[in-house]
Design an enzyme around this catalytic site. Sequence first.
Site, PDB file in Angstrom:
ATOM      1  N   GLY A 267      -2.514  -6.149  -4.763  1.00  0.00           N
ATOM      2  CA  GLY A 267      -1.848  -7.450  -4.698  1.00  0.00           C
ATOM      3  C   GLY A 267      -2.362  -8.391  -5.787  1.00  0.00           C
ATOM      4  N   ASP A 268      -3.643  -8.284  -6.098  1.00  0.00           N
ATOM      5  CA  ASP A 268      -4.227  -9.143  -7.144  1.00  0.00           C
ATOM      6  C   ASP A 268      -3.695  -8.751  -8.524  1.00  0.00           C
ATOM      7  OD1 ASP A 268      -5.691  -9.945  -4.944  1.00  0.00           O
ATOM      8  OD2 ASP A 268      -7.355  -8.602  -5.418  1.00  0.00           O
TER       9      ASP A 268
HETATM   10  N1  LIG Z   1       1.241   3.249  -2.225  1.00  0.00           N
HETATM   11  C1  LIG Z   1       1.683   2.512  -3.257  1.00  0.00           C
HETATM   12  N2  LIG Z   1       2.377   3.094  -4.256  1.00  0.00           N
HETATM   13  C2  LIG Z   1       2.845   2.368  -5.303  1.00  0.00           C
HETATM   14  N3  LIG Z   1       2.653   1.028  -5.413  1.00  0.00           N
HETATM   15  C3  LIG Z   1       1.978   0.402  -4.450  1.00  0.00           C
HETATM   16  C4  LIG Z   1       1.453   1.104  -3.317  1.00  0.00           C
HETATM   17  N4  LIG Z   1       0.808   0.214  -2.523  1.00  0.00           N
HETATM   18  C5  LIG Z   1       0.929  -0.989  -3.140  1.00  0.00           C
HETATM   19  N5  LIG Z   1       1.637  -0.889  -4.286  1.00  0.00           N
HETATM   20  C6  LIG Z   1       1.993  -1.978  -5.212  1.00  0.00           C
HETATM   21  O1  LIG Z   1       1.040  -3.010  -5.066  1.00  0.00           O
HETATM   22  C7  LIG Z   1       1.673  -4.216  -4.613  1.00  0.00           C
HETATM   23  C8  LIG Z   1       0.727  -4.967  -3.700  1.00  0.00           C
HETATM   24  O2  LIG Z   1       0.416  -4.167  -2.584  1.00  0.00           O
HETATM   25  P1  LIG Z   1       0.238  -4.780  -1.133  1.00  0.00           P
HETATM   26  O3  LIG Z   1       1.537  -5.274  -0.652  1.00  0.00           O
HETATM   27  O4  LIG Z   1      -0.467  -3.761  -0.333  1.00  0.00           O
HETATM   28  O5  LIG Z   1      -0.693  -6.042  -1.468  1.00  0.00           O
HETATM   29  P2  LIG Z   1      -1.738  -6.846  -0.590  1.00  0.00           P
HETATM   30  O6  LIG Z   1      -1.412  -6.686   0.863  1.00  0.00           O
HETATM   31  O7  LIG Z   1      -1.800  -8.210  -1.151  1.00  0.00           O
HETATM   32  O8  LIG Z   1      -3.061  -6.048  -0.936  1.00  0.00           O
HETATM   33  P3  LIG Z   1      -4.534  -6.560  -1.408  1.00  0.00           P
HETATM   34  O9  LIG Z   1      -4.819  -7.802  -0.611  1.00  0.00           O
HETATM   35  O10 LIG Z   1      -5.442  -5.415  -1.058  1.00  0.00           O
HETATM   36  O11 LIG Z   1      -4.489  -6.801  -2.868  1.00  0.00           O
HETATM   37  C9  LIG Z   1       2.974  -3.762  -3.962  1.00  0.00           C
HETATM   38  O12 LIG Z   1       3.938  -4.793  -3.958  1.00  0.00           O
HETATM   39  C10 LIG Z   1       3.351  -2.580  -4.863  1.00  0.00           C
HETATM   40  O13 LIG Z   1       3.989  -3.043  -6.040  1.00  0.00           O
HETATM   41  O1  LIG Z   2     -11.731 -11.440   2.458  1.00  0.00           O
HETATM   42  P1  LIG Z   2     -10.688 -11.748   1.417  1.00  0.00           P
HETATM   43  O2  LIG Z   2     -11.161 -12.779   0.447  1.00  0.00           O
HETATM   44  O3  LIG Z   2      -9.342 -12.027   1.997  1.00  0.00           O
HETATM   45  O4  LIG Z   2     -10.444 -10.388   0.598  1.00  0.00           O
HETATM   46  C1  LIG Z   2     -11.503  -9.855  -0.144  1.00  0.00           C
HETATM   47  C2  LIG Z   2     -11.053  -8.567  -0.804  1.00  0.00           C
HETATM   48  O5  LIG Z   2     -10.696  -7.570   0.148  1.00  0.00           O
HETATM   49  O6  LIG Z   2      -9.912  -8.846  -1.590  1.00  0.00           O
HETATM   50  C3  LIG Z   2      -9.936  -8.069  -2.782  1.00  0.00           C
HETATM   51  C4  LIG Z   2      -8.712  -7.220  -2.854  1.00  0.00           C
HETATM   52  O7  LIG Z   2      -7.554  -7.991  -2.831  1.00  0.00           O
HETATM   53  C5  LIG Z   2     -11.234  -7.288  -2.750  1.00  0.00           C
HETATM   54  O8  LIG Z   2     -11.797  -7.218  -4.030  1.00  0.00           O
HETATM   55  C6  LIG Z   2     -12.087  -8.032  -1.774  1.00  0.00           C
HETATM   56  O9  LIG Z   2     -13.088  -7.256  -1.155  1.00  0.00           O
END
Ligand SMILES: Nc1ncnc2c1ncn2[C@@H]1O[C@H](COP(=O)(O)OP(=O)(O)OP(=O)(O)O)[C@@H](O)[C@H]1O
Ligand SMILES: O=P(O)(O)OC[C@@]1(O)O[C@H](CO)[C@@H](O)[C@@H]1O
Length: 326
Positions: A267-268
């Site tokens: 997501g980042d």
């Molecule tokens: N299994 C996957 N295969 C391909 N792309 C993926 C996959 N999982 C995530 N992505 C890509 O990464 C983006 C962000 O993933 P996700 O929706 O899980 O973000 P998040 O919940 O904010 O995660 P995080 O907080 O860990 O960064 C998705 O919109 C997609 O573009």
């Molecule tokens: O506890 P928060 O701040 O919600 O999330 C922290 C965290 O999970 O977010 C990043 C991935 O998005 C990691 O690098 C980190 O450990």
Amino acid sequence: MKIKLIFCERRVLELIITVTLNPALDKTINTNKFIFGQVNKVEKSIQDPGGKGINVSKVLKNIDNINLAIGFIGGNNGEIIVQSLKQMGIEEKFTSIKANTRMNIKIIDGATGETTDLNERGEYIQKNELEEFLSQYKEIVRKGDFVVIAGSVPRGIPDSIYYILSKYAETVGAKVFLDTSGNYLKEALESKVFLIKPNIDELEEVVGKKIHSQDEILDECRKLLDSKDISNICLSMGSRGAMLITKDYVLKAKVPIVAVKSTVGAGDSLLGGIVSYLDKGCSIEEAFKCGVAASVVAVTKEGTKAPNLSEIIKMMNEIQVVKEVL
Ligand SMILES: Nc1ncnc2c1ncn2[C@@H]1O[C@H](COP(=O)(O)OP(=O)(O)OP(=O)(O)O)[C@@H](O)[C@H]1O
Ligand SMILES: O=P(O)(O)OC[C@@]1(O)O[C@H](CO)[C@@H](O)[C@@H]1O
């Protein structure tokens, strides 16, 4: 790309600032198969500087956007993070705290590819540390800047913190990109925000109801865009891709099937890619495509590693963005 001259004592033009109030040293533990409640053999473990804003900074650095990482940092874990950022060439101006920065454990199950996160809450921030951070923030943020505010908030800090930071940015004429959850997100939405990046859970939390279909997603996002001062909602949906919703149109992106090594920081990378290309003067469509490509590359990497520019550009050829007028 906007020309930016750095820093920190005398900076001339606009800057991207990432705010990570609760950084983390991410320890990724790879197991062949993770069985809860049993002894598990660790195949490999690695450490990366983490925390959402820091991860955005890593992507920005890889795509050649000058940026400044700020927030709180302390103790041994904090020192490791600062040294890593230095090695990566990322500028930082963290506020020092007495407490040790947290360590977050990420367990990867090699059998299913699933990631389990064990995130510490983060130690208390003292009143004087918060005051020092706020006065530094006000010195740094200027008109035309992009301010990326991301992640959770450590203890000792009021729920209104992201509202305070965002409102200040609004007052001076800086654009805010926000990725957080719960009350921090709800309160911040009382200020002007250029873009939020919720996942489905976070969106449901903000609108206060479960969402079951894509039509409902669009309805709820439109209501949010009408009732709050938000210009863009970038909704991440894991392996189902992402959408970028504005009052007038929605951009939809599917993602290719890739070999997933760790979804931490995907997501980042999505947010980092968007911010990077907007900073380079690209359209929101191109920026969204860059973000999605960056996030797909991110999941193919071990630990909390950022995608690099050539990988992102190559992946952009595989991402199709469809625009639908609302
Ligand atoms: N299994 C996957 N295969 C391909 N792309 C993926 C996959 N999982 C995530 N992505 C890509 O990464 C983006 C962000 O993933 P996700 O929706 O899980 O973000 P998040 O919940 O904010 O995660 P995080 O907080 O860990 O960064 C998705 O919109 C997609 O573009
Ligand atoms: O506890 P928060 O701040 O919600 O999330 C922290 C965290 O999970 O977010 C990043 C991935 O998005 C990691 O690098 C980190 O450990």
